[in-house]
Design a protein around this motif. Structure first.
Motif, short mmCIF file in Angstrom:
data_model
loop_
_atom_site.label_atom_id
_atom_site.label_comp_id
_atom_site.label_asym_id
_atom_site.label_seq_id
_atom_site.Cartn_x
_atom_site.Cartn_y
_atom_site.Cartn_z
N TRP A 202 0.83 -1.21 0.00
CA TRP A 202 0.00 0.00 0.00
C TRP A 202 0.86 1.25 0.00
N LEU A 203 1.90 1.26 0.81
CA LEU A 203 2.79 2.42 0.88
C LEU A 203 3.56 2.61 -0.42
N VAL A 204 4.06 1.51 -0.98
CA VAL A 204 4.85 1.61 -2.21
C VAL A 204 4.01 2.09 -3.38
N LEU A 205 2.80 1.53 -3.53
CA LEU A 205 1.96 1.90 -4.68
C LEU A 205 1.40 3.30 -4.55
N GLY A 206 1.05 3.70 -3.35
CA GLY A 206 0.37 4.97 -3.18
C GLY A 206 1.20 6.12 -2.67
N ARG A 207 2.42 5.82 -2.19
CA ARG A 207 3.19 6.87 -1.53
C ARG A 207 4.62 7.02 -2.03
N THR A 208 5.00 6.31 -3.07
CA THR A 208 6.38 6.38 -3.54
C THR A 208 6.46 6.69 -5.03
N THR A 209 7.65 7.10 -5.45
CA THR A 209 7.89 7.35 -6.87
C THR A 209 7.70 6.08 -7.69
N PHE A 210 8.12 4.95 -7.12
CA PHE A 210 7.95 3.68 -7.82
C PHE A 210 6.48 3.42 -8.12
N GLY A 211 5.61 3.70 -7.16
CA GLY A 211 4.18 3.50 -7.38
C GLY A 211 3.63 4.44 -8.43
N ARG A 212 4.06 5.69 -8.38
CA ARG A 212 3.58 6.66 -9.37
C ARG A 212 4.05 6.29 -10.78
N ARG A 213 5.26 5.77 -10.88
CA ARG A 213 5.75 5.32 -12.18
C ARG A 213 4.96 4.12 -12.68
N THR A 214 4.58 3.24 -11.77
CA THR A 214 3.79 2.07 -12.15
C THR A 214 2.45 2.50 -12.74
N VAL A 215 1.79 3.43 -12.07
CA VAL A 215 0.50 3.94 -12.55
C VAL A 215 0.68 4.65 -13.90
N ALA A 216 1.76 5.42 -14.02
CA ALA A 216 2.01 6.15 -15.27
C ALA A 216 2.23 5.21 -16.44
N VAL A 217 2.99 4.14 -16.23
CA VAL A 217 3.25 3.18 -17.29
C VAL A 217 1.96 2.49 -17.70
N GLY A 218 1.12 2.17 -16.73
CA GLY A 218 -0.16 1.53 -17.05
C GLY A 218 -1.13 2.47 -17.74
N GLY A 219 -1.08 3.74 -17.39
CA GLY A 219 -1.99 4.71 -18.00
C GLY A 219 -1.64 5.01 -19.44
N ASN A 220 -0.36 5.25 -19.70
CA ASN A 220 0.10 5.54 -21.06
C ASN A 220 1.61 5.33 -21.09
N ALA A 221 2.04 4.19 -21.60
CA ALA A 221 3.46 3.84 -21.58
C ALA A 221 4.30 4.82 -22.38
N GLU A 222 3.78 5.27 -23.53
CA GLU A 222 4.55 6.19 -24.38
C GLU A 222 4.70 7.54 -23.69
N ALA A 223 3.63 8.02 -23.08
CA ALA A 223 3.72 9.29 -22.36
C ALA A 223 4.68 9.17 -21.18
N ALA A 224 4.67 8.01 -20.52
CA ALA A 224 5.60 7.79 -19.41
C ALA A 224 7.04 7.81 -19.90
N ARG A 225 7.29 7.22 -21.07
CA ARG A 225 8.64 7.21 -21.64
C ARG A 225 9.10 8.62 -21.98
N LEU A 226 8.20 9.40 -22.57
CA LEU A 226 8.53 10.78 -22.93
C LEU A 226 8.76 11.63 -21.68
N ALA A 227 8.16 11.22 -20.56
CA ALA A 227 8.34 11.95 -19.31
C ALA A 227 9.64 11.56 -18.60
N GLY A 228 10.39 10.64 -19.19
CA GLY A 228 11.68 10.27 -18.62
C GLY A 228 11.70 8.98 -17.83
N ILE A 229 10.60 8.24 -17.83
CA ILE A 229 10.54 6.97 -17.10
C ILE A 229 11.10 5.86 -17.99
#
Length: 339
Positions: A202-229
């Motif tokens: 719960w902490l990792v998914l909702g409170r860390t950069t790793f969690g935010r990157r996970t959500v970003a990749v799932g939402g739009n992988a190409e946009a996440a890549r362009l954002a530097g992930i």
């Protein structure tokens, strides 16, 4: 037009900072409709169990058993939630649990005692997750195909190791964890492990950069890549995490059953995916909730217990689970179309 939510107000109508809300109102502010609905379903199931089999269902031993059984698949579901949130899928979790459990209970492994069994279970899980991650992230394989191949391979290897026989655990330190003497304040050790994994997830998914990157990749992988992930590396880490959870679950299953079998973890992949879906994690990725996934696990485990206590056919139980899954997906689609 952008809509702005009005700040919380106290009983006098004055605006109140969220951190200063009374406990219950502050708690409700952090719970969405889906979570409340899941809590309502779980409460209804508890009432049904208490009404149909009050002596058996509400017995402390039975409630401990329900939580213990939920712990194994629950740990797997935490890892699955991360993978699905990223837009992936892992069909191999049940087979990895089986392979890890039989590899950790061979005679050679048990010679190293408690540490040997625990290390082997976790190492096998992480190793399988590494293979999945490399195939998906760097091999360009579709997650469905890559993990399906792992499912078949891990099941076959588990069968080859055991030759179809059950491997009995003889290490006392492992067996004692499953006895009532090991309970702390009436809580089984397996449940405590599940709770720790849930809180960390719960902490990792909702409170860390790793969690935010996970959500970003799932939402739009190409946009996440362009954002530097680094999308490929993120996906590799997620399958490693799923494998780690499978390894931990395999050890819990060894403690629970006192053995290792090639049939362990059967259909865990379906149960984990179903629990994550009804909990609110989108199959298409971009949104995930550990709290919802855990509630989904508890709902399915409670249903299984009620059916068993009432001597109902297992096929009816599967139909009920299927209906719940279909309803959850339809609710997801309806919610997505209105947002």
């Amino acid at each position: 037009m952008t809509q702005h939510m009005s700040p919380p107000r106290d009983d006098t109508g004055k605006a109140t900072p969220t951190g200063q809300l009374p406990f219950w109102r502050g708690l409700m502010a952090h719970l969405d409709v889906r979570t409340l609905s899941l809590l309502g379903v779980l409460a209804a199931l508890v009432v049904i169990g208490g009404v149909t089999k009050p002596d058996e269902f509400l017995d402390t031993r039975n409630l401990q058993l329900v939580l213990t059984q939920a712990s194994v698949i629950g740990v797997v579901t935490v890892g699955m939630t991360f993978v699905i949130t990223s837009g992936g899928i892992d069909l191999s979790v049940g087979a990895i649990v089986a392979l890890a459990s039989v590899w950790a209970t061979t005679v050679a492994t048990q010679d190293y005692g408690f540490a040997g069994i625990l290390f082997t279970a976790v190492a096998v899980g992480v190793g399988c997750g590494l293979v999945n991650g490399l195939l998906v992230a760097y091999g360009g394989m579709v997650p469905f195909i890559a993990t399906l191949a792992m499912l078949a391979s891990a099941r076959g290897l588990a069968l080859q190791i055991t030759d179809g026989r059950t491997q009995i655990v003889t290490v006392d330190q492992v067996l004692r964890l499953g006895e009532r003497d090991a309970y702390v304040l009436g809580i089984p050790p397996l449940v405590m492990v599940f709770a720790v994994v849930t809180v960390i997830g719960w902490l990792v998914l909702g409170r860390t950069t790793f969690g935010r990157r996970t959500v970003a990749v799932g939402g739009n992988a190409e946009a996440a890549r362009l954002a530097g992930i680094d999308v490929r590396r993120q996906r590799l880490y997620l399958y490693l995490l799923s494998g780690l959870c499978c390894g931990i679950a395999a050890f819990l299953l060894i403690v629970l059953s006192g053995s290792g079998q090639n049939t362990n973890g059967n259909l865990y992949e379906l149960d984990a995916i179903a629990a994550a879906i009804i909990g609110g994690t989108l199959l298409s990725g971009g949104r995930g909730t550990i709290t919802g996934s855990v509630l989904g696990v508890l709902i399915f485990t409670t249903i299984t217990d009620i059916f068993a206590l009432n001597n109902l056919q297992s096929d009816v139980q599967q139909i009920a689970k299927g209906a719940i899954i279909v309803a959850a997906v339809l609710v997801q689609r309806r919610t997505a179309s209105t947002t």
